[in-house]
Enzyme design. Sequence first.
Site, short mmCIF file in Angstrom:
data_model
loop_
_atom_site.label_atom_id
_atom_site.label_comp_id
_atom_site.label_asym_id
_atom_site.label_seq_id
_atom_site.Cartn_x
_atom_site.Cartn_y
_atom_site.Cartn_z
N GLU A 162 -13.23 18.01 54.17
CA GLU A 162 -13.22 16.88 55.12
C GLU A 162 -14.22 17.04 56.25
O GLU A 162 -13.88 16.91 57.43
CB GLU A 162 -11.79 16.69 55.67
CG GLU A 162 -10.78 16.48 54.56
CD GLU A 162 -9.32 16.46 55.03
OE1 GLU A 162 -9.07 16.60 56.23
OE2 GLU A 162 -8.43 16.33 54.16
N ASN B 279 -14.91 19.22 49.42
CA ASN B 279 -13.74 18.41 49.09
C ASN B 279 -13.49 17.39 50.20
O ASN B 279 -13.61 17.73 51.38
CB ASN B 279 -12.53 19.35 48.96
CG ASN B 279 -11.30 18.70 48.40
OD1 ASN B 279 -11.37 18.01 47.37
ND2 ASN B 279 -10.15 18.90 49.03
O1 G3I Z 1 5.42 25.77 58.39
C1 G3I Z 1 6.12 24.87 59.28
C2 G3I Z 1 7.57 25.22 59.34
O2 G3I Z 1 7.71 26.50 59.90
C3 G3I Z 1 8.30 24.15 60.17
O3 G3I Z 1 9.66 24.39 60.15
C4 G3I Z 1 8.03 22.75 59.61
C5 G3I Z 1 8.65 21.65 60.46
O4 G3I Z 1 7.90 20.46 60.38
O5 G3I Z 1 6.64 22.54 59.59
C6 G3I Z 1 5.96 23.47 58.76
O6 G3I Z 1 4.62 23.16 58.73
C7 G3I Z 1 4.26 22.01 57.99
C8 G3I Z 1 3.27 22.42 56.91
O7 G3I Z 1 2.83 21.28 56.22
C9 G3I Z 1 3.86 23.41 55.91
O8 G3I Z 1 4.92 22.82 55.23
C10 G3I Z 1 3.63 21.01 58.91
O9 G3I Z 1 4.61 20.52 59.82
C11 G3I Z 1 3.05 19.87 58.14
O10 G3I Z 1 2.30 19.05 59.02
C12 G3I Z 1 2.13 20.40 57.05
O11 G3I Z 1 1.64 19.29 56.32
C13 G3I Z 1 0.63 19.57 55.35
C14 G3I Z 1 -0.65 18.87 55.75
O12 G3I Z 1 -1.63 19.07 54.74
C15 G3I Z 1 -1.17 19.40 57.08
O13 G3I Z 1 -2.47 19.10 57.32
C16 G3I Z 1 1.12 19.01 54.02
O14 G3I Z 1 2.26 19.77 53.59
C17 G3I Z 1 0.00 19.10 52.98
O15 G3I Z 1 0.39 18.40 51.83
C18 G3I Z 1 -1.26 18.46 53.54
O16 G3I Z 1 -2.28 18.60 52.58
C19 G3I Z 1 -3.54 18.00 52.88
C20 G3I Z 1 -4.61 18.84 52.19
O17 G3I Z 1 -4.49 20.16 52.57
C21 G3I Z 1 -6.00 18.30 52.52
N1 G3I Z 1 -6.11 16.89 52.20
C22 G3I Z 1 -5.06 16.03 52.75
C23 G3I Z 1 -3.69 16.56 52.36
C24 G3I Z 1 -2.61 15.63 52.83
O18 G3I Z 1 -2.58 15.57 54.23
#
Ligand code: G3I
Length: 348
Positions: free
Chosen positions: A161, A202
């Site tokens: 990105e 990517n």
């Molecule tokens: O690890 C913490 C955990 O300790 C806490 O209890 C929980 C409460 O919300 O949050 C956890 O972290 C989360 C993390 O995922 C791990 O599960 C974050 O809040 C959450 O914002 C994070 O979201 C991820 C996101 O990227 C962040 O940028 C999504 O799971 C993941 O699917 C998403 O993936 C991205 C790709 O990497 C790049 N392209 C876009 C795609 C979708 O956004």
Amino acid sequence: MKRLLLGLVATALAVALPLPAYAGGKTPDDLRELSQKLKVYMGSAVDVTALAGEADYRKVLNREFTHVTAENAMKWESVEPQRGVYTWDGADAVVKNAQRNRQNVRGHTLVWHNQLPAWLTAGVADGSIDAKALRKILREHIMTEVGRYRGKIRAWDVVNEIVDDDGNRRQSIWLTNLGPDYIADAFRWAHQADPHAKLYLNDYNLEWNTAKINTTLNIIKDLKAKRVPINGIGFQGHLGIQYDYPGDFPNVMRQFTDLGLEAAITEADVRMVLPVTPEKLATQADYYQRMLSTCVDNGHCVEFTVWGYTDRHSWVPGWFDGEGSACVMDENLAPKPAYKALLSVRRK
Ligand code: G3I
């Protein structure tokens, strides 16, 4: 010399598991069989908590997919939460499970503006990490992570990105502090750490956003002119049925593969405004099918990965209010029309 060559061949084989020849003409029973038939890796993002704790999730993942990407476990904040303190458990679990189940792995992701560890962003903000130190830290990060999985990762999302939706290079701590050359540096370091891994740029919205496409094409042309080792272009493929399907996607993908890159659809999902209806599921199925067909018909697109295969574990509801049902299987791991639509895709 001969031994060296044999060694190189063996390493190359270890990185990319070949797809066995497919004999049958019938509709494949599952995505693994489809993968063999199409000669395209069928992948899924992996939720490491579910991988460890849910036997049904693990079973379907390993039955259906020939490629996996850690959804979060290889990101910088996950692997180095404190400076110099590495936590590889989640990433290792994904790689080990993949090796046991004949799955290739996509490494995701080395250089991104999101999910950076707090020590890094805070250090840059308060000036305790200056530009020179930041470049050293980035090199160290890439060498350490890519080096750890050398020979075990088919492809790395080296930069993620790096262009914004207006078609400008994305303002990030990388661009601001290191200037545009951080991109070439990152590819060179990743290549040094694992010379056999395919190295990707990517991005999302590349399927249709012209401003973003042009800037990205120019960045790639510039890298190639400088003989920077870039091998692939990743189209994330996050779509929603409330928007038109990006009908120009085949032409867009062609523009990139004409530069000599391989392509992959790296994070496919198709969300919808809830509630779910049969009509919405049918439209979703059509979008998934067209995305996979775009990959298959291109001839240089080698991987189609969904960003989670089940609505039980999808990033969508947490990010888009009132939206969901973006995956090819429901919460109970039952196939949705989209799953069946994928199985019906054929090579022309
Ligand atoms: O690890 C913490 C955990 O300790 C806490 O209890 C929980 C409460 O919300 O949050 C956890 O972290 C989360 C993390 O995922 C791990 O599960 C974050 O809040 C959450 O914002 C994070 O979201 C991820 C996101 O990227 C962040 O940028 C999504 O799971 C993941 O699917 C998403 O993936 C991205 C790709 O990497 C790049 N392209 C876009 C795609 C979708 O956004």
